[in-house]
Design a protein around this motif. Structure first.
Motif, PDB file in Angstrom:
ATOM      1  N   ILE A  81       0.799  -1.229   0.000  1.00 24.69           N
ATOM      2  CA  ILE A  81       0.000   0.000   0.000  1.00 24.69           C
ATOM      3  C   ILE A  81       0.826   1.271   0.000  1.00 24.69           C
ATOM      4  N   ARG A 133      -0.685  13.614  -0.847  1.00 22.28           N
ATOM      5  CA  ARG A 133       0.370  12.617  -0.688  1.00 22.28           C
ATOM      6  C   ARG A 133       0.439  11.888  -2.024  1.00 22.28           C
ATOM      7  N   GLU A 134       0.190  10.548  -2.070  1.00 24.54           N
ATOM      8  CA  GLU A 134       0.329   9.864  -3.350  1.00 24.54           C
ATOM      9  C   GLU A 134      -0.903  10.044  -4.235  1.00 24.54           C
ATOM     10  N   ASN A 164      -6.364   8.082  -0.941  1.00 21.02           N
ATOM     11  CA  ASN A 164      -5.995   8.150   0.462  1.00 21.02           C
ATOM     12  C   ASN A 164      -6.261   9.578   0.943  1.00 21.02           C
ATOM     13  N   GLY A 225      -6.254  -0.347   9.214  1.00 18.91           N
ATOM     14  CA  GLY A 225      -5.481  -0.962  10.278  1.00 18.91           C
ATOM     15  C   GLY A 225      -5.849  -0.359  11.626  1.00 18.91           C
TER      16      GLY A 225
HETATM   17  C1  LIG Z   1      -1.417   3.281   6.291  1.00 19.77           C
HETATM   18  C2  LIG Z   1      -2.301   3.239   5.107  1.00 19.77           C
HETATM   19  C3  LIG Z   1      -3.601   2.731   5.223  1.00 19.77           C
HETATM   20  C4  LIG Z   1      -4.190   2.272   6.536  1.00 19.77           C
HETATM   21  O1  LIG Z   1      -4.274   3.315   7.452  1.00 19.77           O
HETATM   22  P1  LIG Z   1      -5.067   3.147   8.843  1.00 19.77           P
HETATM   23  O2  LIG Z   1      -5.188   4.525   9.346  1.00 19.77           O
HETATM   24  O3  LIG Z   1      -4.240   2.254   9.699  1.00 19.77           O
HETATM   25  O4  LIG Z   1      -6.380   2.532   8.550  1.00 19.77           O
HETATM   26  C5  LIG Z   1      -4.371   2.660   4.082  1.00 19.77           C
HETATM   27  N1  LIG Z   1      -3.893   3.071   2.889  1.00 19.77           N
HETATM   28  C6  LIG Z   1      -2.656   3.566   2.735  1.00 19.77           C
HETATM   29  C7  LIG Z   1      -2.207   4.002   1.398  1.00 19.77           C
HETATM   30  C8  LIG Z   1      -1.819   3.670   3.845  1.00 19.77           C
HETATM   31  O5  LIG Z   1      -0.591   4.175   3.688  1.00 19.77           O
END
Ligand SMILES: *Cc1c(COP(=O)(O)O)cnc(C)c1O
Length: 365
Positions: A81, A133-134, A164, A225
């Motif tokens: 990810i 960000r990305e 994101n 997560g």
């Molecule tokens: C870290 C991340 C997530 C998960 O983030 P949480 O806040 O732990 O749910 C999902 N997508 C990307 C691209 C991430 O970098």
């Protein structure tokens, strides 16, 4: 030699309940979840519970963590990810079924690496909808990249698109942002003449829309997560999430000194252990506890959540944590254990250190 403390207790049943409670709500809204394991250093027992109790894939930003879980026998599919670096592509192809992408140069190199390994690989193309960000900023460029993958890269499968939010730019995931992503998906679908399998609306912060039941229909995936591990941060404004527990993890640390001391340093002040110039408030003489634990173990300490009432974290340094226990009913002594609930950052640090004692509690609810 194994250190006893700091000790991180993983309450597996509580964690499992969190995964089940959140997954039930996602399922109701037609949302599949990629369980993100980077916040707990991909501890295999945690990854296993995520996968067993409803997430349809596992994701992390780090390839070593994919390897760790695969070696532990935990089934994927695995999603990378973080947008891969060129230098990582051979391992991306050999270790992951899916990766997030936002750069055509990398995507082309990925196709070549797949050809070399004679292996197919799926990609989620990322849109930047303002969090900075990305992701593709220019959406015409994004659609063109998706069409190029579909028509000219036989080893790559365009699995879908994603966004994101809230990570860098702190942009709130809203119905409007989700609809923007769905609109991009529809443009791509009409260009390539087939539906996209995945439209991934973000991370834990996007769960607010599942909780409120306002998530638009076209979004069918989240990558989460934090929600499972420590719950949704209260700063997201959701205060009625009683179906999730915040005590799936317990941190225990040992008292090494207890003494009455002034609250304001005495002498000429310069800088602290990290080169900062903190300000100190003089509230007189206080009963203070020193713990054998520090920023090296948990990162920021001010936001640790003591389980005992009347304890506040005053500060500390890399290997010490200072508490004000003046208002604590418990009569603490050297050798006693103090317990904390954790936020995401604490768990991130604790699980990635080799000298934190991690204990799995499979029984207690
Ligand atoms: C870290 C991340 C997530 C998960 O983030 P949480 O806040 O732990 O749910 C999902 N997508 C990307 C691209 C991430 O970098």
């Amino acid at each position: 030699m194994e250190r006893q403390f700091p000790r991180l207790i993983v309450h597996e049943k509580r964690f499992q309940q969190n995964v089940e409670a959140a997954m039930a709500r996602c399922r109701e809204m037609g949302i599949a979840v990629c369980g993100v394991i980077k916040g707990c250093h991909a501890l295999p027992p945690i990854a296993r519970i995520m996968r067993q109790y409803g997430t349809s894939s596992l994701g992390t930003s780090r390839l070593e963590q994919v390897k760790r879980c695969r070696d532990a026998g935990i089934e994927g599919p695995y999603w990378l990810i973080r947008i891969p670096a060129m230098s990582e592509l051979p391992d991306v192809v050999s270790l992951c079924e899916v990766s997030l992408q936002s750069d055509l140069t990398t995507i082309k190199a990925l196709e070549q690496e797949c050809a070399k390994q004679n292996k197919s690989h799926s990609v989620i193309v990322m849109a930047d909808l303002g969090d900075l960000r990305e992701g593709f900023w220019d959406k015409d460029e994004m659609v063109a990249a998706c069409v190029a993958i579909e028509r000219t890269m036989p080893y790559l499968h365009l699995l879908g698109i994603g966004v994101n939010l809230s990570c860098y730019g702190s942009v709130r995931p809203t119905v409007e942002k989700m609809n923007d992503l769905v609109a991009i998906a529809q443009r791509i679908e009409s260009e390539i003449g087939r539906p996209l399998e995945v439209v991934s609306g973000g991370a834990t912060s996007s769960f607010t829309l599942v909780h409120n039941r306002t998530m638009p229909k076209g979004i069918n995936n989240l990558r989460m997560g934090e929600l499972f591990l420590v719950n949704l941060p209260t700063s997201w404004g959701v205060t009625d999430m009683d179906y999730m527990r915040t005590d799936a993890f317990t941190l225990q640390a040992e008292v090494i000194e207890i003494r009455e001391k002034p609250s304001h340093p005495q002498g000429e002040l310069c800088i602290d252990a990290f080169g900062r110039k903190p300000t100190y408030v003089d509230i007189g003489v206080r009963k203070r506890v020193l713990l054998a634990m520090g920023r090296a173990d948990v990162g920021d300490m001010d936001n640790l959540i003591p389980r005992d009432e009347g304890i506040t974290v005053v500060g500390g340094s890399s290997d010490h944590c200072i508490l004000d226990v003046t208002d604590c009913k418990r009569d603490l002594k050297v050798g006693d254990i103090v317990e904390f609930s954790l936020l995401y950052g604490h768990l991130l640090f604790l699980t990635s250190r080799e000298d934190v004692n991690i204990i799995y509690d499979a029984n207690n609810n």
